[in-house]
Each structure stands twice: as structure tokens, then as C-alpha cells.
Design an enzyme around this catalytic site. Structure first.
Site, mmCIF file in Angstrom:
data_model
loop_
_atom_site.group_PDB
_atom_site.id
_atom_site.type_symbol
_atom_site.label_atom_id
_atom_site.label_comp_id
_atom_site.label_asym_id
_atom_site.label_seq_id
_atom_site.Cartn_x
_atom_site.Cartn_y
_atom_site.Cartn_z
ATOM 1 N N ASP A 87 0.849 -1.190 0.000
ATOM 2 C CA ASP A 87 0.000 0.000 0.000
ATOM 3 C C ASP A 87 0.884 1.239 0.000
ATOM 4 O O ASP A 87 1.957 1.254 0.616
ATOM 5 C CB ASP A 87 -0.888 0.053 1.263
ATOM 6 C CG ASP A 87 -1.781 -1.174 1.381
ATOM 7 O OD1 ASP A 87 -2.201 -1.678 0.330
ATOM 8 O OD2 ASP A 87 -2.026 -1.610 2.515
ATOM 9 N N ASP A 147 -0.068 8.161 7.943
ATOM 10 C CA ASP A 147 0.329 6.792 8.321
ATOM 11 C C ASP A 147 1.694 6.862 8.996
ATOM 12 O O ASP A 147 1.915 6.286 10.052
ATOM 13 C CB ASP A 147 0.556 5.920 7.062
ATOM 14 C CG ASP A 147 -0.718 5.331 6.488
ATOM 15 O OD1 ASP A 147 -1.644 5.071 7.256
ATOM 16 O OD2 ASP A 147 -0.752 5.120 5.260
ATOM 17 N N GLU A 199 2.216 -2.533 11.466
ATOM 18 C CA GLU A 199 1.762 -2.887 10.126
ATOM 19 C C GLU A 199 2.572 -2.161 9.056
ATOM 20 O O GLU A 199 2.705 -2.626 7.932
ATOM 21 C CB GLU A 199 0.286 -2.522 10.014
ATOM 22 C CG GLU A 199 -0.424 -3.139 8.857
ATOM 23 C CD GLU A 199 -1.147 -2.117 8.043
ATOM 24 O OE1 GLU A 199 -2.152 -1.578 8.538
ATOM 25 O OE2 GLU A 199 -0.703 -1.835 6.917
ATOM 26 N N GLU A 200 3.129 -1.014 9.397
ATOM 27 C CA GLU A 200 3.859 -0.214 8.410
ATOM 28 C C GLU A 200 5.300 -0.643 8.213
ATOM 29 O O GLU A 200 5.984 -0.117 7.343
ATOM 30 C CB GLU A 200 3.842 1.260 8.825
ATOM 31 C CG GLU A 200 2.484 1.920 8.710
ATOM 32 C CD GLU A 200 1.962 1.955 7.263
ATOM 33 O OE1 GLU A 200 2.779 2.047 6.324
ATOM 34 O OE2 GLU A 200 0.739 1.851 7.076
ATOM 35 N N ASP A 222 -1.430 -1.289 14.467
ATOM 36 C CA ASP A 222 -1.725 -0.755 13.137
ATOM 37 C C ASP A 222 -1.886 0.745 13.364
ATOM 38 O O ASP A 222 -2.879 1.180 13.947
ATOM 39 C CB ASP A 222 -3.024 -1.379 12.608
ATOM 40 C CG ASP A 222 -3.411 -0.822 11.239
ATOM 41 O OD1 ASP A 222 -2.725 0.088 10.748
ATOM 42 O OD2 ASP A 222 -4.407 -1.301 10.668
ATOM 43 N N LEU A 228 -2.497 3.468 11.576
ATOM 44 C CA LEU A 228 -3.617 4.233 11.012
ATOM 45 C C LEU A 228 -4.414 3.336 10.082
ATOM 46 O O LEU A 228 -4.054 3.162 8.915
ATOM 47 C CB LEU A 228 -3.100 5.474 10.278
ATOM 48 C CG LEU A 228 -3.996 6.705 10.378
ATOM 49 C CD1 LEU A 228 -4.365 7.026 11.817
ATOM 50 C CD2 LEU A 228 -3.312 7.901 9.758
ATOM 51 N N ASP A 229 -5.474 2.786 10.628
ATOM 52 C CA ASP A 229 -6.306 1.866 9.858
ATOM 53 C C ASP A 229 -7.350 2.652 9.075
ATOM 54 O O ASP A 229 -7.908 3.620 9.581
ATOM 55 C CB ASP A 229 -7.003 0.900 10.821
ATOM 56 C CG ASP A 229 -7.957 -0.016 10.100
ATOM 57 O OD1 ASP A 229 -7.492 -0.833 9.316
ATOM 58 O OD2 ASP A 229 -9.177 0.119 10.317
ATOM 59 N N GLU A 278 -4.806 -6.374 12.838
ATOM 60 C CA GLU A 278 -6.214 -5.983 12.730
ATOM 61 C C GLU A 278 -7.126 -7.047 13.325
ATOM 62 O O GLU A 278 -7.899 -6.800 14.240
ATOM 63 C CB GLU A 278 -6.572 -5.729 11.257
ATOM 64 C CG GLU A 278 -5.767 -4.587 10.656
ATOM 65 C CD GLU A 278 -6.014 -4.379 9.165
ATOM 66 O OE1 GLU A 278 -5.881 -5.329 8.381
ATOM 67 O OE2 GLU A 278 -6.342 -3.240 8.779
HETATM 68 P P1 FDP Z 1 -7.123 0.879 4.177
HETATM 69 O O1 FDP Z 1 -6.606 0.058 3.034
HETATM 70 O O2 FDP Z 1 -7.769 2.152 3.768
HETATM 71 O O3 FDP Z 1 -6.101 1.081 5.288
HETATM 72 O O4 FDP Z 1 -6.897 -3.025 6.053
HETATM 73 C C1 FDP Z 1 -6.967 -1.778 5.592
HETATM 74 C C2 FDP Z 1 -8.339 -1.295 5.189
HETATM 75 O O5 FDP Z 1 -8.305 0.046 4.852
HETATM 76 C C3 FDP Z 1 -9.427 -1.471 6.251
HETATM 77 O O6 FDP Z 1 -9.414 -0.491 7.232
HETATM 78 C C4 FDP Z 1 -10.675 -1.418 5.424
HETATM 79 O O7 FDP Z 1 -11.794 -1.984 6.064
HETATM 80 C C5 FDP Z 1 -10.274 -2.175 4.208
HETATM 81 O O8 FDP Z 1 -8.859 -1.993 4.062
HETATM 82 C C6 FDP Z 1 -10.988 -1.673 2.987
HETATM 83 O O9 FDP Z 1 -10.711 -2.512 1.941
HETATM 84 P P2 FDP Z 1 -11.527 -2.414 0.560
HETATM 85 O O10 FDP Z 1 -11.163 -1.116 -0.074
HETATM 86 O O11 FDP Z 1 -11.060 -3.596 -0.213
HETATM 87 O O12 FDP Z 1 -12.980 -2.503 0.900
#
Ligand code: FDP
Length: 340
Positions: A70, A76, A99-100, A121, A123-124, A285
Site C-alpha cells: 500500500d 500513516d 503494520e507499516e 496498526d 492508522l487503519d 487488525e
Molecule cells: P485501508 O486500506 O484504507 O487502510 O486493512 C486496511 C483497510 O483500509 C481497512 O481499514 C478497510 O476496512 C479495508 O482496508 C478496505 O478494503 P476495501 O477497499 O477492499 O474494501
């Protein structure tokens, strides 16, 4: 005429709650409490930055990709470094993982090392940042298991059922700190006028059933037949079972799970034909959120087994997640096992 409140007002700060929790463990040294306190301070620092995100130059991306491929956003990186720097010198942690970061985060030699392990994590939901949508930080605490001088992977790669605490911070319309150390799940809302987190959600219990489902249905065509049948079942009208359910998907896991915790229902991020293990990370997560939701009376599975019993193989492994009300988890499991 002056009126007396019928019962004395009780203001419970997060700090006092943590200390009262410590008293439940005779012989506690206060180290664990200090960790929670450090995390609550980190939350305020990250919130300070998040809350002025549109005003100063913290939106947008860096030129880095993280281990999961990502794009790393500026916030983040800020959250990651803030949590690490807040926690590295307290003397209570022996190692961290985020996570980073691809590898373990060791404690600098200049600082004492302790008996606890922190996974986080920072910044989720960060793809939501630039749109001012709720995001969060998630953390998980374990006890060190190795005896050698330098801590290692076995300290971090423990199944979720070995967690001794977990929590999350929500940067939403208000700042919230939700945590659990095995004695109920408690939520605190930050009151900026006094600079304190105050108890707002005591002993959260997730409803046994719910009528909201949360999943990225854009992936429907890649799901297996059990998952597709389940998604269709949710939408079929059927009064006795309260269907059709309502759909809510924020796309920030921590916010979607928080809503599920309060209102009941089901959150799913299944594997699919392109990503058999789904998208979410087991250690940063799924495990902490599964610990919290189970402690609140709900359930969390990966489709084959309880999330908390999965023995991890690597720091950044992904896993499908089905989490929510106890009855709803049973239903989805039946679909995934082909019983419906
Ligand atoms: P993000 O990539 O924006 O950090 O695991 C990361 C996550 O968000 C979750 O917070 C979120 O529920 C999910 O990914 C969203 O994934 P989709 O775009 O595939 O729905």
C-alpha cells in the site's frame, strides 16, 4: 431553589480506570498500566494531527510503499512514528511490530527493555483520510515468551488467544479510546475542554443478533458460492429473521467494527479468487478486534476456525475475517460450510 442530583455524578477518567484495573491484579507492578497510559497519550498526539488534516500539509502520500504494497500516506507515517517514539523508552516493552514496518521494531539499546510486546496498526482505514472519514489505530499486547537477551519473532508470532490486552482509538466526530484487558470492554470519549478521556461506554456488550451487514460487495463476483449465497440471503425479505438487513460499509475496518460492536450485526472481509486470504492482517487488525468483540460477547472466525486460535506464520500474514454478533457469526459459518 437548589436541586441535588439524585445520585452523585461519577467522572471516570481513563487514567483512573486503568489504575483501578491494576488493583484487580495483586502484585501488579504498574508497568502494564504505564503502557496503556502511553498509548492514550499517543492517541492524543495523533488526533492533534488528524484533526487539522485539511489545514496543514499532512494529507496525501509519501513516495514509499509499505510491506503490504500500500502507498504510505503522510499521516500513516506520522502515526507510526508517534506510537513507536511514545512507547520505546518506557522500559516496559521488549519489542514492537507495526503494520507499516517489514521487520520487528527493537527497543533502542539506550533504553531499558521490559516484559511486554506491542503490535499496532498505526492508522487503519488510511485510504479514507483525505475524505475526512473516520479512521483509527489498533493495538494488541502480549507477554514476552523468549528468554534470550534479544527478543525475537516468537515473542511477536503468538496466537491471538495469548493477548493480554487490546484496544483501538477512533479518530471520528469525537476521539475515542476503547480497550479491554480481560475485564470487559470499555470506551472513553475525549473531552477536549479538560484534556481527558472520560468513560462514556462502560462494559460494552454486543447484541446477540443484529440487522446490519458490512462488506465490500464490489468483490461479490470473486467470492466462493457459500459467501455469495450468504450475501443474497441477507437481502431476501423475511420478516421473522428481520431481513433484508441494512448495509453499512465505511471502508475503515476499525470504524465498521466499532459500529458492529455497538449496534450488532456482521462484518465480513472474505478471501476471494484473487486474494484467497482476503486483505486484512491477522496480527494487527483481526486478532485485537477479535479479542475485543469476543470479550464483549460476540464472535470472530476466519471461515474455518476461531481467529484467536490461528497460529501465525509471519508478521504480515493476511486472513479472512467474519466478526460480529454471536448468532450472526453462526449463520455465516453455516453458509461457508455449505450447510445452507
Ligand atoms: P485501508 O486500506 O484504507 O487502510 O486493512 C486496511 C483497510 O483500509 C481497512 O481499514 C478497510 O476496512 C479495508 O482496508 C478496505 O478494503 P476495501 O477497499 O477492499 O474494501
Amino acid at each position: 431553589m437548589t436541586t441535588q442530583p439524585s445520585s452523585p455524578l461519577k467522572f471516570m477518567t481513563l487514567e483512573r480506570h486503568i489504575i483501578e484495573g491494576e488493583h484487580l491484579h495483586p502484585g501488579a507492578t504498574g508497568q502494564y498500566s504505564a503502557l496503556l497510559h502511553g498509548l492514550s497519550l499517543a492517541a492524543k498526539l495523533v488526533w492533534r494531527e488528524v484533526s487539522k488534516a485539511g489545514l496543514v500539509n499532512v494529507l496525501g502520500t509519501t513516495d514509499r510503499m509499505n510491506i503490504s504494497g500500500d502507498v504510505v500516506r503522510k499521516l500513516d507515517e506520522f502515526a507510526d512514528q508517534t506510537i513507536y517514539r511514545m512507547m520505546d523508552h518506557l522500559g516496559h516493552l521488549c519489542v514492537m511490530a507495526s503494520e507499516e514496518n517489514e521487520d520487528l521494531l527493537h527497543i533502542p539499546e539506550a533504553y531499558p527493555s521490559g516484559k511486554y510486546v506491542l503490535l499496532y496498526d498505526p492508522l487503519d482505514g488510511s485510504s479514507n483520510i483525505d475524505a475526512n472519514v473516520t479512521i483509527g489505530s489498533i493495538f494488541s499486547l502480549y507477554q514476552r515468551v523468549t528468554a534470550e537477551k534479544k527478543p525475537g519473532l516468537p515473542d511477536v508470532l503468538q496466537p491471538g488467544n495469548r493477548q493480554i490486552g487490546a484496544g483501538y482509538i477512533l479518530y471520528g466526530p469525537s476521539l475515542m479510546f476503547v480497550y479491554c484487558t480481560g475485564h470487559g470492554v470499555h470506551g472513553f470519549t475525549f473531552d477536549p475542554s479538560v484534556g481527558e478521556f472520560l468513560l462514556s461506554h462502560e462494559n460494552i456488550r454486543i447484541p446477540a443478533r443484529g440487522s446490519i451487514y458490512s462488506m465490500n460487495e464490489g468483490n461479490y463476483g470473486r467470492w466462493n458460492s457459500g459467501m455469495q449465497r450468504y450475501a443474497r440471503w441477507l437481502k431476501e425479505p423475511d420478516e421473522p429473521t428481520g431481513r433484508p438487513y441494512s448495509s453499512r460499509y465505511i471502508g475503515s475496518l476499525v470504524a465498521d467494527v466499532h459500529r458492529t460492536l455497538l449496534y450488532g450485526g456482521m462484518y465480513c472481509y472474505p478471501g476471494d479468487s484473487k486474494h484467497p486470504d482476503g486483505k486484512l492482517r491477522l496480527m494487527y487488525e483481526n486478532n485485537p478486534l477479535a479479542y475485543i468483540v469476543e470479550q464483549a460477547g460476540g464472535g470472530a472466525i476466519n471461515g474455518r476456525q476461531r481467529i484467536l486460535d490461528v497460529v501465525p506464520n509471519s508478521l504480515h500474514e493476511r486472513s479472512p475475517l467474519f466478526i460480529g454478533s454471536a448468532e450472526e457469526v453462526k449463520i455465516v459459518q453455516e453458509f461457508l460450510e455449505g450447510k445452507r
